[in-house]
Motif scaffolding. Structure first.
Motif, PDB file in Angstrom:
ATOM      1  N   ALA A  28      -0.574 -17.953   8.840  1.00 10.66           N
ATOM      2  CA  ALA A  28       0.744 -18.542   9.089  1.00 10.66           C
ATOM      3  C   ALA A  28       1.646 -18.345   7.879  1.00 10.66           C
ATOM      4  O   ALA A  28       1.226 -18.535   6.738  1.00 10.66           O
ATOM      5  CB  ALA A  28       0.603 -20.021   9.408  1.00 10.66           C
ATOM      6  N   GLY A  29       2.888 -17.926   8.142  1.00 14.70           N
ATOM      7  CA  GLY A  29       3.868 -17.740   7.080  1.00 14.70           C
ATOM      8  C   GLY A  29       3.963 -16.303   6.584  1.00 14.70           C
ATOM      9  O   GLY A  29       4.948 -15.919   5.945  1.00 14.70           O
ATOM     10  N   THR A  30       2.945 -15.479   6.871  1.00 15.39           N
ATOM     11  CA  THR A  30       2.948 -14.085   6.408  1.00 15.39           C
ATOM     12  C   THR A  30       4.041 -13.304   7.134  1.00 15.39           C
ATOM     13  O   THR A  30       4.199 -13.422   8.350  1.00 15.39           O
ATOM     14  CB  THR A  30       1.580 -13.426   6.678  1.00 15.39           C
ATOM     15  N   LEU A  31       4.775 -12.504   6.381  1.00 13.39           N
ATOM     16  CA  LEU A  31       5.835 -11.670   6.941  1.00 13.39           C
ATOM     17  C   LEU A  31       5.569 -10.211   6.589  1.00 13.39           C
ATOM     18  O   LEU A  31       4.901  -9.918   5.605  1.00 13.39           O
ATOM     19  CB  LEU A  31       7.197 -12.093   6.389  1.00 13.39           C
ATOM     20  N   ALA A  32       6.101  -9.316   7.411  1.00 12.40           N
ATOM     21  CA  ALA A  32       5.892  -7.878   7.211  1.00 12.40           C
ATOM     22  C   ALA A  32       7.185  -7.202   6.789  1.00 12.40           C
ATOM     23  O   ALA A  32       8.281  -7.675   7.098  1.00 12.40           O
ATOM     24  CB  ALA A  32       5.383  -7.240   8.504  1.00 12.40           C
ATOM     25  N   GLY A  33       7.009  -6.089   6.099  1.00 16.19           N
ATOM     26  CA  GLY A  33       8.133  -5.231   5.772  1.00 16.19           C
ATOM     27  C   GLY A  33       7.973  -3.912   6.508  1.00 16.19           C
ATOM     28  O   GLY A  33       6.999  -3.705   7.235  1.00 16.19           O
ATOM     29  N   LEU A  34       8.931  -3.011   6.305  1.00 10.41           N
ATOM     30  CA  LEU A  34       8.913  -1.711   6.958  1.00 10.41           C
ATOM     31  C   LEU A  34       8.203  -0.683   6.087  1.00 10.41           C
ATOM     32  O   LEU A  34       8.514  -0.557   4.904  1.00 10.41           O
ATOM     33  CB  LEU A  34      10.337  -1.210   7.205  1.00 10.41           C
ATOM     34  N   ASN A  35       7.288   0.067   6.697  1.00 11.25           N
ATOM     35  CA  ASN A  35       6.676   1.181   5.981  1.00 11.25           C
ATOM     36  C   ASN A  35       7.610   2.388   6.102  1.00 11.25           C
ATOM     37  O   ASN A  35       8.699   2.303   6.693  1.00 11.25           O
ATOM     38  CB  ASN A  35       5.255   1.458   6.496  1.00 11.25           C
ATOM     39  N   ASP A  36       7.215   3.518   5.545  1.00 16.65           N
ATOM     40  CA  ASP A  36       8.112   4.674   5.563  1.00 16.65           C
ATOM     41  C   ASP A  36       8.138   5.411   6.898  1.00 16.65           C
ATOM     42  O   ASP A  36       8.869   6.394   7.047  1.00 16.65           O
ATOM     43  CB  ASP A  36       7.796   5.618   4.405  1.00 16.65           C
ATOM     44  N   TRP A  37       7.406   4.915   7.890  1.00 15.04           N
ATOM     45  CA  TRP A  37       7.568   5.388   9.270  1.00 15.04           C
ATOM     46  C   TRP A  37       8.592   4.513   9.986  1.00 15.04           C
ATOM     47  O   TRP A  37       8.777   4.619  11.191  1.00 15.04           O
ATOM     48  CB  TRP A  37       6.234   5.372  10.021  1.00 15.04           C
ATOM     49  N   GLN A  38       9.207   3.604   9.230  1.00 13.19           N
ATOM     50  CA  GLN A  38      10.220   2.675   9.751  1.00 13.19           C
ATOM     51  C   GLN A  38       9.665   1.726  10.799  1.00 13.19           C
ATOM     52  O   GLN A  38      10.312   1.418  11.797  1.00 13.19           O
ATOM     53  CB  GLN A  38      11.450   3.434  10.304  1.00 13.19           C
ATOM     54  N   PRO A  88      12.033  -6.092   5.136  1.00 13.94           N
ATOM     55  CA  PRO A  88      12.511  -5.335   3.980  1.00 13.94           C
ATOM     56  C   PRO A  88      11.753  -4.022   3.806  1.00 13.94           C
ATOM     57  O   PRO A  88      10.615  -3.885   4.249  1.00 13.94           O
ATOM     58  CB  PRO A  88      12.198  -6.267   2.813  1.00 13.94           C
ATOM     59  N   ASN A  89      12.405  -3.077   3.137  1.00 11.86           N
ATOM     60  CA  ASN A  89      11.681  -1.902   2.671  1.00 11.86           C
ATOM     61  C   ASN A  89      11.068  -2.261   1.312  1.00 11.86           C
ATOM     62  O   ASN A  89      11.274  -3.365   0.798  1.00 11.86           O
ATOM     63  CB  ASN A  89      12.579  -0.664   2.618  1.00 11.86           C
ATOM     64  N   LYS A  90      10.308  -1.358   0.739  1.00 13.18           N
ATOM     65  CA  LYS A  90       9.624  -1.644  -0.520  1.00 13.18           C
ATOM     66  C   LYS A  90      10.609  -1.992  -1.636  1.00 13.18           C
ATOM     67  O   LYS A  90      10.390  -2.933  -2.392  1.00 13.18           O
ATOM     68  CB  LYS A  90       8.759  -0.458  -0.925  1.00 13.18           C
ATOM     69  N   LYS A  91      11.703  -1.262  -1.720  1.00 10.79           N
ATOM     70  CA  LYS A  91      12.686  -1.510  -2.784  1.00 10.79           C
ATOM     71  C   LYS A  91      13.244  -2.932  -2.696  1.00 10.79           C
ATOM     72  O   LYS A  91      13.323  -3.647  -3.696  1.00 10.79           O
ATOM     73  CB  LYS A  91      13.809  -0.476  -2.706  1.00 10.79           C
ATOM     74  N   VAL A 124       5.355   4.753   1.467  1.00 14.59           N
ATOM     75  CA  VAL A 124       4.900   3.383   1.690  1.00 14.59           C
ATOM     76  C   VAL A 124       4.137   3.294   3.012  1.00 14.59           C
ATOM     77  O   VAL A 124       4.660   3.673   4.067  1.00 14.59           O
ATOM     78  CB  VAL A 124       6.098   2.409   1.684  1.00 14.59           C
ATOM     79  N   HIS A 125       2.906   2.767   2.936  1.00 11.78           N
ATOM     80  CA  HIS A 125       2.035   2.677   4.106  1.00 11.78           C
ATOM     81  C   HIS A 125       1.964   1.281   4.724  1.00 11.78           C
ATOM     82  O   HIS A 125       1.672   1.151   5.909  1.00 11.78           O
ATOM     83  CB  HIS A 125       0.620   3.138   3.733  1.00 11.78           C
ATOM     84  N   TRP A 126       2.190   0.231   3.915  1.00  5.97           N
ATOM     85  CA  TRP A 126       2.042  -1.135   4.441  1.00  5.97           C
ATOM     86  C   TRP A 126       2.703  -2.111   3.494  1.00  5.97           C
ATOM     87  O   TRP A 126       2.532  -2.008   2.273  1.00  5.97           O
ATOM     88  CB  TRP A 126       0.550  -1.445   4.554  1.00  5.97           C
ATOM     89  N   LEU A 127       3.457  -3.061   4.044  1.00  7.96           N
ATOM     90  CA  LEU A 127       4.077  -4.135   3.264  1.00  7.96           C
ATOM     91  C   LEU A 127       3.823  -5.465   3.965  1.00  7.96           C
ATOM     92  O   LEU A 127       4.203  -5.641   5.124  1.00  7.96           O
ATOM     93  CB  LEU A 127       5.597  -3.949   3.172  1.00  7.96           C
ATOM     94  N   LEU A 128       3.203  -6.382   3.249  1.00 10.81           N
ATOM     95  CA  LEU A 128       3.042  -7.764   3.719  1.00 10.81           C
ATOM     96  C   LEU A 128       3.471  -8.685   2.587  1.00 10.81           C
ATOM     97  O   LEU A 128       3.164  -8.421   1.423  1.00 10.81           O
ATOM     98  CB  LEU A 128       1.580  -8.068   4.063  1.00 10.81           C
ATOM     99  N   TYR A 129       4.157  -9.766   2.939  1.00 12.11           N
ATOM    100  CA  TYR A 129       4.530 -10.735   1.902  1.00 12.11           C
ATOM    101  C   TYR A 129       4.426 -12.154   2.443  1.00 12.11           C
ATOM    102  O   TYR A 129       4.269 -12.364   3.650  1.00 12.11           O
ATOM    103  CB  TYR A 129       5.912 -10.429   1.313  1.00 12.11           C
ATOM    104  N   ASN A 130       4.467 -13.098   1.508  1.00 13.32           N
ATOM    105  CA  ASN A 130       4.285 -14.524   1.811  1.00 13.32           C
ATOM    106  C   ASN A 130       2.915 -14.838   2.403  1.00 13.32           C
ATOM    107  O   ASN A 130       2.753 -15.805   3.152  1.00 13.32           O
ATOM    108  CB  ASN A 130       5.402 -15.072   2.709  1.00 13.32           C
ATOM    109  N   VAL A 140       0.872  -1.174   0.000  1.00 13.14           N
ATOM    110  CA  VAL A 140       0.000   0.000   0.000  1.00 13.14           C
ATOM    111  C   VAL A 140       0.908   1.222   0.000  1.00 13.14           C
ATOM    112  O   VAL A 140       1.739   1.379   0.908  1.00 13.14           O
ATOM    113  CB  VAL A 140      -0.946   0.016   1.220  1.00 13.14           C
ATOM    114  N   ASP A 141       0.765   2.070  -1.036  1.00 11.72           N
ATOM    115  CA  ASP A 141       1.615   3.252  -1.108  1.00 11.72           C
ATOM    116  C   ASP A 141       0.888   4.438  -1.734  1.00 11.72           C
ATOM    117  O   ASP A 141      -0.197   4.306  -2.294  1.00 11.72           O
ATOM    118  CB  ASP A 141       2.947   2.950  -1.801  1.00 11.72           C
TER     119      ASP A 141
END
Length: 156
Positions: free
Chosen positions: A86-96, A129-132, A63-69, A47-48
């Motif tokens: 189960a298995g879902t992982l998060a990334g860092l949004n731009d608020w770190q 991870p960050n979005k990049k 970047v507002h939200w990152l989820l993967y897997n 979400v960005d």
């Protein structure tokens, strides 16, 4: 069937309710999706906001939200999602930080892209991870994608 993503909180290209923003409770909107290809092994949600800081002169994508897997048989996320399949992982949004950060535009009406990607792999643990970094890991593995755009302007 083409993959699609929708929300019960707002219509495509419609306004996002303040509940989901910094002026409200800042909780994620309910999202549903369908049409995930049988070849998908995982899903990614990004979400960005490409209109930061000012839609008249955008300089960055926030970047507002990152989820993967997310498992490919997942069909959505509830409002104010705090726990994930189960298995879902998060990334860092731009608020770190991990997790959802709602719209909070400093000026003007911004667009918020809720992008869902189906991948032909389960990504390794990318350690917040960050979005990049996430997009680099996704390269060559996207088998389908869908997006839902909402908009928001403070005080409206």
């Amino acid at each position: 069937m083409e993959m699609s993503i929708a929300s019960s909180a707002f219509a495509p290209n419609g306004p996002i309710p303040s509940l989901h923003t910094c002026e409200g409770r800042n909780v994620s909107p309910a999202l549903t999706w369908s049409g995930v290809p049988a070849t998908a092994r995982s899903l990614v949600l990004i979400v960005d906001d490409p209109d930061a800081p000012d839609p008249a002169a955008p300089r960055m994508t926030w970047v507002h939200w990152l989820l993967y897997n997310l498992p490919p048989d997942t069909t959505g996320l509830p409002e104010a999602a705090q726990s994930f399949p189960a298995g879902t992982l998060a990334g860092l949004n731009d608020w770190q930080r991990a997790g959802y950060g709602g719209p909070c535009p400093p000026i003007g009406r911004h667009r918020y892209f809720h992008k869902l990607y189906a991948l032909d792999v389960v990504l390794p643990d990318l350690k917040m991870p960050n979005k990049k970094s996430l997009e680099q890991a996704m390269q060559g593995h996207i088998v389908a994608e869908a997006q839902l755009v909402g908009n928001y302007q403070k005080g409206h």
